[in-house]
Design a protein around this motif. Structure first.
Motif, short mmCIF file in Angstrom:
data_model
loop_
_atom_site.label_atom_id
_atom_site.label_comp_id
_atom_site.label_asym_id
_atom_site.label_seq_id
_atom_site.Cartn_x
_atom_site.Cartn_y
_atom_site.Cartn_z
N ASP A 1 -7.71 -1.65 -22.69
CA ASP A 1 -6.32 -1.23 -22.53
C ASP A 1 -5.36 -2.20 -23.23
O ASP A 1 -4.38 -1.79 -23.86
N ALA A 2 -5.64 -3.48 -23.10
CA ALA A 2 -4.79 -4.48 -23.74
C ALA A 2 -4.85 -4.35 -25.25
O ALA A 2 -3.82 -4.44 -25.95
N ILE A 3 -6.06 -4.11 -25.79
CA ILE A 3 -6.20 -3.94 -27.24
C ILE A 3 -5.46 -2.70 -27.71
O ILE A 3 -4.76 -2.72 -28.74
N ALA A 4 -5.59 -1.61 -26.96
CA ALA A 4 -4.91 -0.37 -27.34
C ALA A 4 -3.40 -0.54 -27.34
O ALA A 4 -2.71 -0.07 -28.25
N ARG A 5 -2.88 -1.22 -26.33
CA ARG A 5 -1.43 -1.45 -26.29
C ARG A 5 -0.99 -2.35 -27.45
O ARG A 5 0.08 -2.14 -28.03
N ALA A 6 -1.79 -3.33 -27.79
CA ALA A 6 -1.43 -4.22 -28.90
C ALA A 6 -1.38 -3.45 -30.21
O ALA A 6 -0.45 -3.63 -31.01
N LEU A 7 -2.36 -2.59 -30.45
CA LEU A 7 -2.37 -1.82 -31.69
C LEU A 7 -1.20 -0.85 -31.76
O LEU A 7 -0.70 -0.53 -32.84
N ASP A 8 -0.74 -0.41 -30.60
CA ASP A 8 0.36 0.54 -30.56
C ASP A 8 1.73 -0.14 -30.58
O ASP A 8 2.69 0.42 -31.13
N ARG A 9 1.81 -1.35 -30.02
CA ARG A 9 3.13 -1.93 -29.79
C ARG A 9 3.34 -3.31 -30.41
O ARG A 9 4.47 -3.79 -30.46
N ASN A 10 2.28 -3.96 -30.87
CA ASN A 10 2.44 -5.31 -31.39
C ASN A 10 3.40 -5.31 -32.59
O ASN A 10 3.25 -4.51 -33.52
N LEU A 11 4.36 -6.22 -32.56
CA LEU A 11 5.40 -6.21 -33.59
C LEU A 11 4.89 -6.71 -34.93
O LEU A 11 5.37 -6.27 -35.98
N ASP A 12 3.93 -7.63 -34.94
CA ASP A 12 3.35 -8.07 -36.22
C ASP A 12 2.67 -6.90 -36.93
O ASP A 12 2.83 -6.74 -38.15
N ILE A 13 1.95 -6.09 -36.18
CA ILE A 13 1.31 -4.92 -36.78
C ILE A 13 2.37 -3.92 -37.23
O ILE A 13 2.24 -3.29 -38.30
N ALA A 14 3.42 -3.75 -36.43
CA ALA A 14 4.49 -2.81 -36.80
C ALA A 14 5.13 -3.21 -38.12
O ALA A 14 5.42 -2.35 -38.97
N VAL A 15 5.34 -4.49 -38.32
CA VAL A 15 5.91 -4.97 -39.58
C VAL A 15 4.94 -4.74 -40.73
O VAL A 15 5.32 -4.26 -41.81
N GLU A 16 3.66 -5.06 -40.51
CA GLU A 16 2.67 -4.94 -41.58
C GLU A 16 2.42 -3.49 -41.96
O GLU A 16 2.09 -3.19 -43.11
N ARG A 17 2.60 -2.57 -41.01
CA ARG A 17 2.39 -1.15 -41.31
C ARG A 17 3.41 -0.62 -42.32
O ARG A 17 3.16 0.39 -42.97
N LEU A 18 4.54 -1.27 -42.45
CA LEU A 18 5.58 -0.79 -43.37
C LEU A 18 5.29 -1.18 -44.82
O LEU A 18 5.79 -0.54 -45.74
N ASN A 19 4.50 -2.24 -45.04
CA ASN A 19 4.25 -2.70 -46.40
C ASN A 19 3.58 -1.65 -47.27
O ASN A 19 3.98 -1.46 -48.43
N PRO A 20 2.53 -0.94 -46.81
CA PRO A 20 1.97 0.11 -47.66
C PRO A 20 2.99 1.18 -48.04
O PRO A 20 2.97 1.69 -49.17
N GLN A 21 3.90 1.52 -47.13
CA GLN A 21 4.91 2.52 -47.45
C GLN A 21 5.87 2.00 -48.52
O GLN A 21 6.28 2.75 -49.42
N VAL A 22 6.22 0.72 -48.44
CA VAL A 22 7.10 0.13 -49.45
C VAL A 22 6.43 0.18 -50.82
O VAL A 22 7.06 0.53 -51.84
N ILE A 23 5.14 -0.16 -50.88
CA ILE A 23 4.44 -0.16 -52.16
C ILE A 23 4.26 1.27 -52.67
O ILE A 23 4.30 1.51 -53.89
#
Length: 477
Positions: A1-23
């Motif tokens: 559950d903790a891992i699932a919440r981190a993948l869904d809500r972690n801010l570092d991942i949220a920031v990194e997810r935007l880089n492919p869209q920028v490229i």
């Protein structure tokens, strides 16, 4: 559950997810250079010129011109060529006596293509940037996967730290209860005269020390909980930020045998830093190809083909500038008919060649790019060796910790037996308060040592997954 919440809500991942869209948007911007461009011109002009010679056709000449032009041009990604299509139309009318068509319509259709044969054929600066951007898009995915892997590892470590803090708190609470129980027993013995009052002071001192240790354990628990919360929430308004986290999954001591060679192979295949270095090597190879292309001569083949037509009202005169004998009606359709019949074709083919004499800047840049490729290849081999070392070290740590757990468990069982024996001896008057307190300390220390060894094993397993980059697949992601 903790891992699932981190993948869904972690801010570092949220920031990194935007880089492919920028490229992706950068790549779309670069590819737009190969889209066709449509151009058009519409103009109308009038000019009145004074007569300066007999050939001007009058005292003053008034010329009206209307232009309707359109065209398409496009750079071609394959081969580095480019083409142009132009369709030009004009209408002109004049007061000059020498006009054969008045008004006159003229139409032309022209197509031209420029094809590099050496430099710029296989690659050019635009295609170089597109290839590099596509590789950087893959690197952005790799970086995202690496961020997710590191976040999952951090969550697992923080989770086990919270488990350890919880269990350590329980151990310290048990130690405090034992110390306070000893204080009560000593007070009862002092009251009936079988124990000296000084023994109460020693037991009370031990209880006070245990309360301090318990307070420190409570602080460590709060800190461990805060570390885990930071990884699994997306802000202070998240419901888990103010909640109390209760870790329900407990560590298991038993582990399966580890195949070291298989672990190393998995790491060499899955490590994101290796994948990133390999893609970086691909970028260097693209740059090397572009540099090598720049050292070639510039040889461009240019071909063009043009059709033209003319129409309008034809004027027949008795002589140069003479009277009008008759007029033949006509219009723009006459110009179009001549155009489509290819009555007046014009074509040309030319070859443009240029090459600098002597050592050029492109040669120096190509030599530098070759050295950089060799450097990246050496760094990649060095990184592969480092990966194998990290995996081997992680396996060695796990094997060593297994032996630590066995020894710590045996020590904890012996400490519990020692405490029970010492308490029995104390109750029978064969031991002193000092030895009972010492046995309680030894049990608390042995319990904490065992918990620490079990936690270290869990974190060593997390580290093994991290250095193999199997944290995501191991977690079912």
């Amino acid at each position: 559950d903790a891992i699932a919440r981190a993948l869904d809500r972690n801010l570092d991942i949220a920031v990194e997810r935007l880089n492919p869209q920028v490229i992706d948007l950068s790549l779309a911007q670069q590819l737009s250079g190969y889209r066709p461009s449509v151009n058009s011109t519409f103009s109308n002009s009038s000019r009145t010129n004074p007569s300066s010679t007999q050939l001007d056709g009058g005292e003053s000449v008034v010329s009206d011109t209307a232009t309707f032009n359109g065209g398409i041009d496009q750079a071609v990604q394959w081969g580095g060529g480019s083409y142009q299509l132009n369709f030009n139309n004009s209408r002109s009318a004049s007061t000059s006596f020498f006009q054969g068509f008045n008004p006159s319509y003229r139409s032309t259709f022209q197509v031209s293509y420029t094809q590099p044969l050496l430099r710029g054929f296989s690659i050019d600066s635009n295609r170089q940037q597109i290839q590099v951007t596509r590789i950087n898009r893959d690197i952005a995915d790799i970086d995202l996967r690496q961020t997710m892997t590191n976040t999952v590892s951090s969550v697992r470590n923080a989770y086990w730290d919270l488990v350890y803090a919880n269990q350590t708190l329980a151990v310290q609470q048990q130690a405090l209860e034992l110390a306070e129980s000893l204080v009560r027993d000593n007070q009862a013995r002092v009251e009936i005269g079988t124990l000296a009052p000084i023994d109460i002071v020693q037991a009370q001192s031990e209880a006070a020390a245990r309360r301090q240790t318990l307070a420190q354990a409570e602080q460590n628990l709060a800190t461990a909980e805060l570390v885990l919360k930071q990884l699994i929430v997306d802000g202070t308004d998240d419901e888990f930020w103010t909640a109390t986290l209760n870790p329900v999954d407990l560590p298991t001591v038993a582990t399966d045998p580890i195949d070291l060679q298989a672990a190393i192979r998995a790491a060499l295949d899955e490590r994101t830093d290796l994948a990133r270095s390999r893609r970086q090597l691909d970028i260097n190879n693209v740059n090397l190809s572009a540099m090598r292309n720049n050292t070639l001569p510039s040889v461009d083949l240019v071909g063009s083909y043009q059709l033209q037509g003319q129409g309008g009202t034809r004027i027949n005169r008795s002589g140069l500038g003479g009277g009008v004998l008759d007029t033949i009606p006509g219009g723009i359709t006459d110009a179009f008919n001549q155009l489509f019949d290819a009555a007046f074709p014009v074509w040309s083919v030319q070859l443009n060649v240029s090459y600098p004499l002597g050592q050029s800047a492109a040669d120096a840049a190509y030599a530098r790019a070759r050295i950089q490729v060799q450097q990246v290849q050496a760094q990649l081999r060095q990184l592969e060796l480092q990966v194998a070392t990290e995996v081997t070290n992680a396996v060695v740590q796990i094997q060593a910790i297994e032996r630590r757990i066995e020894a710590a468990s045996a020590a904890r069982e012996l400490a519990a037996e020692q405490l029970a024996a010492e308490q029995s001896r104390f109750e029978a008057g064969l031991s002193t308060n000092f030895f009972v307190v010492q046995a309680q300390r030894d049990l608390a220390t042995a319990q904490d040592t065992e918990l620490r060894a079990i936690l270290d094993q869990q974190k060593a397993l997390v580290e093994l997954d991290r250095v193999q980059r199997t944290s995501l697949s191991g977690a079912g992601i």
